[in-house]
Enzyme design. Sequence first.
Site, PDB file in Angstrom:
ATOM      1  NE  ARG A   1      -2.355  -0.843   3.878  1.00 34.46           N
ATOM      2  CZ  ARG A   1      -1.784  -0.509   4.909  1.00 34.46           C
ATOM      3  NH1 ARG A   1      -1.788   0.852   4.568  1.00 34.46           N
ATOM      4  NH2 ARG A   1      -0.966  -1.073   5.906  1.00 34.46           N
TER       5      ARG A   1
ATOM      6  CE1 TYR B   1       0.676  -5.833  -1.881  1.00 39.40           C
ATOM      7  CE2 TYR B   1      -0.888  -4.243  -0.910  1.00 39.40           C
ATOM      8  CZ  TYR B   1      -0.583  -5.350  -0.727  1.00 39.40           C
ATOM      9  OH  TYR B   1       0.156  -6.021   0.271  1.00 39.40           O
TER      10      TYR B   1
ATOM     11  CE  LYS C   1      -5.298  -3.219   4.648  1.00 41.61           C
ATOM     12  NZ  LYS C   1      -5.946  -3.769   6.814  1.00 41.61           N
TER      13      LYS C   1
ATOM     14  CG  HIS D   1      -6.797  -2.631  10.387  1.00 44.66           C
ATOM     15  ND1 HIS D   1      -5.253  -2.232  11.091  1.00 44.66           N
ATOM     16  CD2 HIS D   1      -7.078  -4.086   9.745  1.00 44.66           C
ATOM     17  CE1 HIS D   1      -5.014  -2.692   9.922  1.00 44.66           C
ATOM     18  NE2 HIS D   1      -5.884  -3.578   9.441  1.00 44.66           N
TER      19      HIS D   1
ATOM     20  CB  SER E   1      -0.453  -3.215   8.331  1.00 43.05           C
ATOM     21  OG  SER E   1      -1.379  -2.414   8.029  1.00 43.05           O
TER      22      SER E   1
ATOM     23  CB  CYS F   1       1.221  -6.084  14.091  1.00 42.26           C
ATOM     24  SG  CYS F   1       2.130  -5.027  14.768  1.00 42.26           S
TER      25      CYS F   1
ATOM     26  CG  ASP G   1      -7.395  -6.074   7.502  1.00 44.83           C
ATOM     27  OD1 ASP G   1      -6.357  -6.443   8.469  1.00 44.83           O
ATOM     28  OD2 ASP G   1      -7.962  -6.205   6.276  1.00 44.83           O
TER      29      ASP G   1
ATOM     30  NE  ARG H   1       0.458  -8.429   1.798  1.00 44.40           N
ATOM     31  CZ  ARG H   1      -0.115  -7.877   3.562  1.00 44.40           C
ATOM     32  NH1 ARG H   1      -1.402  -8.140   3.884  1.00 44.40           N
ATOM     33  NH2 ARG H   1      -0.547  -6.924   3.739  1.00 44.40           N
TER      34      ARG H   1
HETATM   35  C1  OXD Z   1      -2.649  -4.181   6.037  1.00 42.86           C
HETATM   36  C2  OXD Z   1      -3.569  -5.849   5.344  1.00 42.86           C
HETATM   37  O1  OXD Z   1      -1.440  -3.935   5.373  1.00 42.86           O
HETATM   38  O2  OXD Z   1      -4.099  -5.819   5.877  1.00 42.86           O
HETATM   39  O3  OXD Z   1      -3.249  -3.837   7.342  1.00 42.86           O
HETATM   40  O4  OXD Z   1      -3.044  -5.908   4.458  1.00 42.86           O
HETATM   41 MN    MN Z   2      -4.707  -4.654   7.645  1.00 43.39          MN
END
Ligand code: OXD
Ligand code: MN
Length: 593
Positions: free
Chosen positions: A69, A197, A206, A226, A248, A250, A277, A377
Amino acid sequence: MITNKSVLAWIDEMKTLVNPDNVVFIDGSESQLEELRAQAVKSGEMIKLNEDLLPGCYLHRTAVNDVARVEGRTFICSKKEEDAGPTNNWMEPKKAYEMLFNIAKGSYAGRTMYIIPYSMGPVGSEFSKIGFELTDSIYVVLNMVIMTRVGQEVVDALGDSEDWIKGLHCKCNIEEENRYICHFPEDNYIISVNSGYGGNVLLGKKCFALRIASFLGKNEGWMAEHMLILGLENPQGEIKYIAAAFPSACGKTNLAMLIPPEKYRKLGYKVWCVGDDIAWMRIGSDGRLWAVNPENGFFGVAPGTNENSNPNALAATRKNTIFTNVALNLDNNTVWWEGLDKNPPKNALNWKGEKWDYTKYDKADKVNTSGAHPNSRFTAPAVNCPCISSEFNSGKGVPISAIVFGGRRAKAAPLVYQSRSWQNGVFVGSIMASETTAAATGAVGVVRNDPMAMKPFCGYHMADYFGHWLEMGKKLGDKAPKIFNVNWFRTDDEGNFIWPGFGDNMRVLNWILARCEDKVDAVETPIGYVPNIDDLDIEGVDVSEETLKELLTVDKDVWTKETENIAKFYEQFGDRLPKEIKDEFEGLKNRLK
Ligand code: OXD
Ligand code: MN
């Protein structure tokens, strides 16, 4: 087939603008998807993987300049700049539309326009919202089909309603300098250009389910967060649900699919994944907070996912999955990433598609020497996950007992603490901070403030967002979930993690639920309540009582320094910061004296 006039009018307008050679409506049928997969393989956009070992799976490589992102190029185009707030980039809507339409103009020439009708949330649920994404990328179509509910049934559910979200995606030439991810919250409009992407182009995720939906939620009295959602089942068969926000990368996906430690498994404990998510939450007719996961799949970070860290996620990727930017094992046509196992393929291509020599791997230069990109991913259907909750498709959602915030903090935050109240919990969420990771472009390992893990995803002024949380708390009253903060990443003075994490995090969740049910006492500290040393079960885990004490320590000096960081962070909100949050901050400072 679409008959909705507002949708047809917009599609016509966009057709004139982007000028495609063909137009294809995505009806969600398997035969159509198979044809698209075959086309993508023929054009090289996707590589079909070993059908015996990874049935229905594909590999895609993005452009090397387009792997995450791009927060610097993500804009909230509200009418007034102050409504986007200091934590978002803002562009004047008229100027933004003009610029974006200029970039998009004629960009589908020689290409096909795919029309994707999609629902965020189970089709027809009162939580759910519908969007249309136009794209010139088969990869986007096939990812959206995994990540959302797509097809004719969505069009039927919308009927004549004008309540839907517009999303235009144009790959263009994937030029970094012309890459823009723009949101027009007042117009229910998303435009994304010059990227391929996932996080920038799967507009349901998002862009819609967080940035646009957070704005809708504020106006309509609900929350888009989130957050993962998990259900913890005890030996009596009762399931309590927890929603948890982490920045993100974590370990949200790992926590959402946690496998309890052996001792707990034997006793009959289970964890069920509702989402990894995003959570959309509403107050139910019983006054409690209910949540659904608006997504239909997992767009998870591949590196580090393995049989130990997250066997459920790994299992979810074994069929009908699209891998992005991982390494390709040429010997058996399967995929590999760092941390999958200890056997990197000898005959392989890296994420860029170049011949790859695993012996040259250099931790300091992962992007150029690893097999898989650090932010590579998998896009896997939720139904593949062995621990998917039976409530996953429930339009009613699940009732939330506890809200958990967390981040990567080497020293400041204890393993777990409970906030003093909902209002105090909102303050705790507002001061969340974490070390940055590879999910977004930019420096890795820098501590940054990330309130409620929503800094990159809040579609309006962050201080008003705190205000919305406070409002929700007032409406929930004594039915409000309890709010906690966790930190799995505390380190010793040598920088080693002192908590084992992963499945053992369940020990902490158990304490959290015990607190929700008033079953255990706790110790008051200036920041909130931490467990009594005897109430956190460390039997069977390699943590001494001394380490546990350290894990639960709240260091006044560290926190006094932390208040300076908070004050600096809050400065940008000026008078818009709610009084309740200022009061909570004053309260913390007083307790630290
Ligand atoms: C993020 C994702 O970047 O979930 O938070 O991809
Ligand atoms: Mn996320």
